[in-house]
Write a protein that holds these residues in place. Structure first.
Motif, PDB file in Angstrom:
ATOM      1  N   VAL A   1      -7.624   7.881 -10.195  1.00  0.00           N
ATOM      2  CA  VAL A   1      -8.412   7.655  -8.984  1.00  0.00           C
ATOM      3  C   VAL A   1      -9.297   6.425  -9.159  1.00  0.00           C
ATOM      4  O   VAL A   1      -9.423   5.590  -8.254  1.00  0.00           O
ATOM      5  CB  VAL A   1      -9.260   8.903  -8.651  1.00  0.00           C
ATOM      6  N   LEU A   2      -9.907   6.301 -10.315  1.00  0.00           N
ATOM      7  CA  LEU A   2     -10.814   5.183 -10.560  1.00  0.00           C
ATOM      8  C   LEU A   2     -10.070   3.859 -10.722  1.00  0.00           C
ATOM      9  O   LEU A   2     -10.576   2.809 -10.326  1.00  0.00           O
ATOM     10  CB  LEU A   2     -11.657   5.460 -11.801  1.00  0.00           C
ATOM     11  N   GLU A   3      -8.871   3.891 -11.293  1.00  0.00           N
ATOM     12  CA  GLU A   3      -8.183   2.653 -11.665  1.00  0.00           C
ATOM     13  C   GLU A   3      -7.136   2.196 -10.656  1.00  0.00           C
ATOM     14  O   GLU A   3      -6.868   0.996 -10.557  1.00  0.00           O
ATOM     15  CB  GLU A   3      -7.515   2.817 -13.038  1.00  0.00           C
ATOM     16  N   ASN A   4      -6.534   3.123  -9.919  1.00  0.00           N
ATOM     17  CA  ASN A   4      -5.382   2.759  -9.100  1.00  0.00           C
ATOM     18  C   ASN A   4      -5.536   3.040  -7.606  1.00  0.00           C
ATOM     19  O   ASN A   4      -4.687   2.596  -6.824  1.00  0.00           O
ATOM     20  CB  ASN A   4      -4.130   3.497  -9.600  1.00  0.00           C
ATOM     21  N   TYR A   5      -6.574   3.749  -7.210  1.00  0.00           N
ATOM     22  CA  TYR A   5      -6.741   4.107  -5.801  1.00  0.00           C
ATOM     23  C   TYR A   5      -7.862   3.291  -5.172  1.00  0.00           C
ATOM     24  O   TYR A   5      -8.984   3.262  -5.688  1.00  0.00           O
ATOM     25  CB  TYR A   5      -7.027   5.601  -5.651  1.00  0.00           C
ATOM     26  N   LEU A   6      -7.526   2.638  -4.075  1.00  0.00           N
ATOM     27  CA  LEU A   6      -8.549   1.914  -3.336  1.00  0.00           C
ATOM     28  C   LEU A   6      -9.529   2.880  -2.693  1.00  0.00           C
ATOM     29  O   LEU A   6     -10.740   2.638  -2.677  1.00  0.00           O
ATOM     30  CB  LEU A   6      -7.895   1.038  -2.263  1.00  0.00           C
ATOM     31  N   LEU A   7      -9.009   3.986  -2.182  1.00  0.00           N
ATOM     32  CA  LEU A   7      -9.867   4.982  -1.542  1.00  0.00           C
ATOM     33  C   LEU A   7      -9.171   6.332  -1.557  1.00  0.00           C
ATOM     34  O   LEU A   7      -7.975   6.431  -1.253  1.00  0.00           O
ATOM     35  CB  LEU A   7     -10.179   4.588  -0.090  1.00  0.00           C
ATOM     36  N   VAL A   8      -9.913   7.370  -1.922  1.00  0.00           N
ATOM     37  CA  VAL A   8      -9.483   8.760  -1.764  1.00  0.00           C
ATOM     38  C   VAL A   8     -10.568   9.445  -0.951  1.00  0.00           C
ATOM     39  O   VAL A   8     -11.698   9.615  -1.428  1.00  0.00           O
ATOM     40  CB  VAL A   8      -9.277   9.471  -3.111  1.00  0.00           C
ATOM     41  N   GLY A   9     -10.237   9.802   0.277  1.00  0.00           N
ATOM     42  CA  GLY A   9     -11.206  10.438   1.157  1.00  0.00           C
ATOM     43  C   GLY A   9     -11.048  11.938   1.179  1.00  0.00           C
ATOM     44  O   GLY A   9     -10.147  12.507   0.546  1.00  0.00           O
ATOM     45  N   ILE A  10     -11.935  12.596   1.903  1.00  0.00           N
ATOM     46  CA  ILE A  10     -11.862  14.045   2.066  1.00  0.00           C
ATOM     47  C   ILE A  10     -11.705  14.344   3.556  1.00  0.00           C
ATOM     48  O   ILE A  10     -12.320  13.700   4.415  1.00  0.00           O
ATOM     49  CB  ILE A  10     -13.102  14.755   1.482  1.00  0.00           C
ATOM     50  N   LEU A  11     -10.855  15.309   3.845  1.00  0.00           N
ATOM     51  CA  LEU A  11     -10.495  15.611   5.226  1.00  0.00           C
ATOM     52  C   LEU A  11     -11.687  16.111   6.031  1.00  0.00           C
ATOM     53  O   LEU A  11     -11.736  15.909   7.256  1.00  0.00           O
ATOM     54  CB  LEU A  11      -9.365  16.650   5.244  1.00  0.00           C
TER      55      LEU A  11
ATOM     56  N   VAL B   1      -1.321  -0.831  -4.218  1.00  0.00           N
ATOM     57  CA  VAL B   1      -2.609  -0.168  -4.038  1.00  0.00           C
ATOM     58  C   VAL B   1      -2.359   1.208  -3.416  1.00  0.00           C
ATOM     59  O   VAL B   1      -1.562   1.349  -2.490  1.00  0.00           O
ATOM     60  CB  VAL B   1      -3.524  -1.017  -3.130  1.00  0.00           C
ATOM     61  N   TYR B   2      -3.053   2.217  -3.934  1.00  0.00           N
ATOM     62  CA  TYR B   2      -2.889   3.588  -3.449  1.00  0.00           C
ATOM     63  C   TYR B   2      -4.076   3.990  -2.575  1.00  0.00           C
ATOM     64  O   TYR B   2      -5.216   3.573  -2.818  1.00  0.00           O
ATOM     65  CB  TYR B   2      -2.789   4.563  -4.627  1.00  0.00           C
ATOM     66  N   ILE B   3      -3.782   4.831  -1.571  1.00  0.00           N
ATOM     67  CA  ILE B   3      -4.812   5.517  -0.796  1.00  0.00           C
ATOM     68  C   ILE B   3      -4.379   6.975  -0.635  1.00  0.00           C
ATOM     69  O   ILE B   3      -3.189   7.291  -0.759  1.00  0.00           O
ATOM     70  CB  ILE B   3      -5.035   4.886   0.598  1.00  0.00           C
ATOM     71  N   ASN B   4      -5.337   7.864  -0.375  1.00  0.00           N
ATOM     72  CA  ASN B   4      -4.989   9.265  -0.180  1.00  0.00           C
ATOM     73  C   ASN B   4      -6.174  10.014   0.434  1.00  0.00           C
ATOM     74  O   ASN B   4      -7.292   9.478   0.511  1.00  0.00           O
ATOM     75  CB  ASN B   4      -4.586   9.920  -1.497  1.00  0.00           C
ATOM     76  N   ILE B   5      -5.906  11.255   0.837  1.00  0.00           N
ATOM     77  CA  ILE B   5      -6.916  12.150   1.407  1.00  0.00           C
ATOM     78  C   ILE B   5      -6.668  13.545   0.860  1.00  0.00           C
ATOM     79  O   ILE B   5      -5.519  13.996   0.794  1.00  0.00           O
ATOM     80  CB  ILE B   5      -6.852  12.176   2.951  1.00  0.00           C
ATOM     81  N   ILE B   6      -7.734  14.225   0.448  1.00  0.00           N
ATOM     82  CA  ILE B   6      -7.625  15.617   0.019  1.00  0.00           C
ATOM     83  C   ILE B   6      -8.615  16.457   0.819  1.00  0.00           C
ATOM     84  O   ILE B   6      -9.403  15.926   1.605  1.00  0.00           O
ATOM     85  CB  ILE B   6      -7.873  15.770  -1.503  1.00  0.00           C
ATOM     86  N   ARG B   7      -8.558  17.757   0.608  1.00  0.00           N
ATOM     87  CA  ARG B   7      -9.469  18.650   1.320  1.00  0.00           C
ATOM     88  C   ARG B   7      -9.882  19.794   0.412  1.00  0.00           C
ATOM     89  O   ARG B   7      -9.404  19.907  -0.730  1.00  0.00           O
ATOM     90  CB  ARG B   7      -8.813  19.193   2.589  1.00  0.00           C
ATOM     91  N   ASP B   8     -10.772  20.652   0.903  1.00  0.00           N
ATOM     92  CA  ASP B   8     -11.215  21.817   0.146  1.00  0.00           C
ATOM     93  C   ASP B   8     -10.000  22.598  -0.353  1.00  0.00           C
ATOM     94  O   ASP B   8      -9.119  22.969   0.425  1.00  0.00           O
ATOM     95  CB  ASP B   8     -12.074  22.712   1.050  1.00  0.00           C
ATOM     96  N   PRO B   9      -9.875  22.841  -1.668  1.00  0.00           N
ATOM     97  CA  PRO B   9      -8.650  23.441  -2.217  1.00  0.00           C
ATOM     98  C   PRO B   9      -8.280  24.792  -1.615  1.00  0.00           C
ATOM     99  O   PRO B   9      -7.103  25.039  -1.328  1.00  0.00           O
ATOM    100  CB  PRO B   9      -8.968  23.561  -3.710  1.00  0.00           C
TER     101      PRO B   9
ATOM    102  N   VAL C   1       0.851  -1.190   0.000  1.00  0.00           N
ATOM    103  CA  VAL C   1       0.000   0.000   0.000  1.00  0.00           C
ATOM    104  C   VAL C   1       0.888   1.242   0.000  1.00  0.00           C
ATOM    105  O   VAL C   1       1.889   1.302   0.717  1.00  0.00           O
ATOM    106  CB  VAL C   1      -0.932   0.023   1.232  1.00  0.00           C
ATOM    107  N   ILE C   2       0.516   2.212  -0.823  1.00  0.00           N
ATOM    108  CA  ILE C   2       1.229   3.490  -0.891  1.00  0.00           C
ATOM    109  C   ILE C   2       0.260   4.613  -0.550  1.00  0.00           C
ATOM    110  O   ILE C   2      -0.845   4.679  -1.095  1.00  0.00           O
ATOM    111  CB  ILE C   2       1.837   3.736  -2.288  1.00  0.00           C
ATOM    112  N   TYR C   3       0.696   5.465   0.343  1.00  0.00           N
ATOM    113  CA  TYR C   3      -0.059   6.663   0.710  1.00  0.00           C
ATOM    114  C   TYR C   3       0.778   7.864   0.272  1.00  0.00           C
ATOM    115  O   TYR C   3       1.620   8.343   1.007  1.00  0.00           O
ATOM    116  CB  TYR C   3      -0.317   6.654   2.220  1.00  0.00           C
ATOM    117  N   ASN C   4       0.572   8.316  -0.984  1.00  0.00           N
ATOM    118  CA  ASN C   4       1.335   9.459  -1.494  1.00  0.00           C
ATOM    119  C   ASN C   4       0.649  10.741  -1.024  1.00  0.00           C
ATOM    120  O   ASN C   4      -0.022  11.432  -1.780  1.00  0.00           O
ATOM    121  CB  ASN C   4       1.474   9.407  -3.013  1.00  0.00           C
ATOM    122  N   ARG C   5       0.844  11.023   0.239  1.00  0.00           N
ATOM    123  CA  ARG C   5       0.071  12.032   0.947  1.00  0.00           C
ATOM    124  C   ARG C   5       0.220  13.430   0.347  1.00  0.00           C
ATOM    125  O   ARG C   5       1.305  13.869  -0.006  1.00  0.00           O
ATOM    126  CB  ARG C   5       0.461  12.045   2.425  1.00  0.00           C
ATOM    127  N   VAL C   6      -0.902  14.106   0.240  1.00  0.00           N
ATOM    128  CA  VAL C   6      -0.949  15.481  -0.261  1.00  0.00           C
ATOM    129  C   VAL C   6      -0.684  16.420   0.904  1.00  0.00           C
ATOM    130  O   VAL C   6      -1.241  16.262   1.994  1.00  0.00           O
ATOM    131  CB  VAL C   6      -2.322  15.785  -0.890  1.00  0.00           C
TER     132      VAL C   6
END
Length: 442
Positions: A307-317, A216-224, A138-143
């Motif tokens: 996001v659709l093909e390589n990320y298991l989950l991208v959440g929002i902060l 497998v990738y995971i990540n989290i983003i927030r309001d820009p 698992v990779i978390y390429n954190r923003v």
């Protein structure tokens, strides 16, 4: 006068008949017994034949004998007959299976194999490795400034609890890599003992392009806009962990830049507050292609595709607790119990120290200009939020979502009131097909 001879003769005749009848019964019973033994023997033979056929079929389907026979063979071949505990009985052989299993490992180290003899490892190779959970890479390429430090603190506690390898890179200012740097990093990541979770501030890496297994990738983003403001003030003033941290992080920043008003930075088009600096989130999902750093539709669409093909989950902060709950459902071998840790008083004290200090909200005029510059970022954020809510719905998660930092109505009003673009970006001349061909060939 009584005739004793006649009565004696009658008595003798009667006893003789009784003896004959008894003998006849005895012989009739004996005549039946062989039949009974033959039927029992017949049944035993048929059962033995059935077991032999079933065992032979099992042997052929599995490519070898049952495990107990292999263990016995290994034990005999390596350690000899002196280590066995055998009890002999008429037509029976009792082998202590538990003792066999107990001595197998020790025999591998204590006994020497005979020259030219066949051993268990020669026939069957090394023992099968332990079963790993899926996914085990698992990779978390954190923003940056999207709650990544909060999640990394949780991961450190979870790694100790669930015994997985957590590798957190200390490189924070190199998100774009050359081809050789990409390959070296991918090889280093792939060499980490599994299961592992690797985390770093780095743009998406396409492992399959270099014929390496894709994690497998995971990540989290927030309001820009909220992310931009948090980063702007964090670089200048740090967080509650210490007032001097920002001086260590940006030692070359002069006071006039450090105390620059956020509204002036936006309205007067300082580099830090204009493109491509504010085009920040999308490149983390678009990848290492040069066009991924150019604000536009191409980078946006490629980020969505990844996001659709390589990320298991991208959440929002803004819905962090729901993100943690989904991670616990989707990756239980990494995140089981994460909500209990997150809600614990000890963690709350630690998490409160990561808040940015001296954060200010720009004026409405500055927000209008900033929103227009970040319109692609908002389109991507809305896409990710919709996908995240869809995942919650599929799993059946019912929760109360926190409102975003800037509501949709507010942003729509900004869009309507925003004047014509200050600096119109030039359209990219290279089409998607050329970009894809660049990615395929190293």
């Amino acid at each position: 006068m009584k005739n004793f001879n006649s009565s004696a003769l009658h008595s003798h005749s009667q006893s003789t008949n009784h003896i004959r009848e008894r003998n006849s019964r005895k012989y009739s019973l004996l005549s039946v017994l062989p039949l009974r033994f033959s039927l029992r023997g017949y049944g035993f033979c048929m059962a033995t034949l059935f077991l032999f056929c079933f065992g032979s079929l099992f042997y052929q389907l599995n490519g070898g004998p049952p495990k107990i026979l292999l263990d016995i063979r290994q034990y005999l071949g390596l350690c000899g007959k002196n280590h066995w505990s055998v009890k002999m009985a008429p037509s029976r052989l009792f082998i202590h299976k538990d003792r066999v299993a107990r001595h197998l490992v020790s025999c591998l180290h204590d006994c020497k194999t005979r020259k030219g003899g066949s051993t268990y490892l020669d026939d069957h190779g090394q023992p099968a490795p332990r079963v790993l959970p899926f996914p085990s890479q698992v990779i978390y390429n954190r923003v940056g400034k999207c709650g990544s430090r909060t999640v990394v603190i949780l991961l450190r506690l979870l790694a100790e609890k669930h015994q997985f390898n957590l590798v957190s890179s200390d490189i924070h200012n190199k998100t774009r890599l050359t081809k050789h740097e990409q390959v070296d990093l991918m090889k280093n990541i792939s060499s980490i003992p599994q299961p592992f979770l690797y985390t770093r501030h780095v743009h998406f890496l396409n492992f399959t392009r270099f014929k390496i297994e894709q994690p497998v990738y995971i990540n989290i983003i927030r309001d820009p806009i909220n992310r931009f403001l948090s980063n702007y003030f964090f670089r200048r003033f740090g967080d509650w962990r210490g007032e001097q941290n920002h001086l260590i992080r940006t030692p070359g920043m002069k006071d006039d830049e450090r105390y620059l008003d956020i509204n002036v930075c936006i309205l007067e088009n300082y580099p830090e507050c204009s493109n491509p600096r504010v085009f920040y989130i999308i490149p983390y999902f678009c990848g290492q292609h040069p066009q991924c750093r150019e604000p536009g539709v191409w980078a946006l669409e490629r980020a969505k595709q990844n996001v659709l093909e390589n990320y298991l989950l991208v959440g929002i902060l803004e819905e962090l607790e729901d993100v943690l709950l989904l991670l616990e459902r989707l990756l239980p071998h990494y995140f089981t119990g994460v909500l209990n840790i997150y809600k614990s008083p000890d963690y709350k004290k630690m998490g409160n120290m990561t808040g940015t200090v001296r954060k200010q909200t720009p004026t409405l005029e500055a927000l209008q200009v900033l929103y227009h510059r970040m319109r692609y970022e908002y389109e991507f954020y809305n896409f990710v939020r919709d996908q995240f809510h869809l995942t919650k719905k599929k799993i059946g998660l019912k929760s109360v979502s926190k409102p975003p930092a800037y509501s949709n109505d507010f942003l729509q009003q900004l869009a309507l009131r925003t004047p014509e673009p200050l600096d119109e970006d030039e359209e990219l001349e290279t089409d998607l097909e050329d970009a894809n061909s660049w990615l395929v060939h190293p």
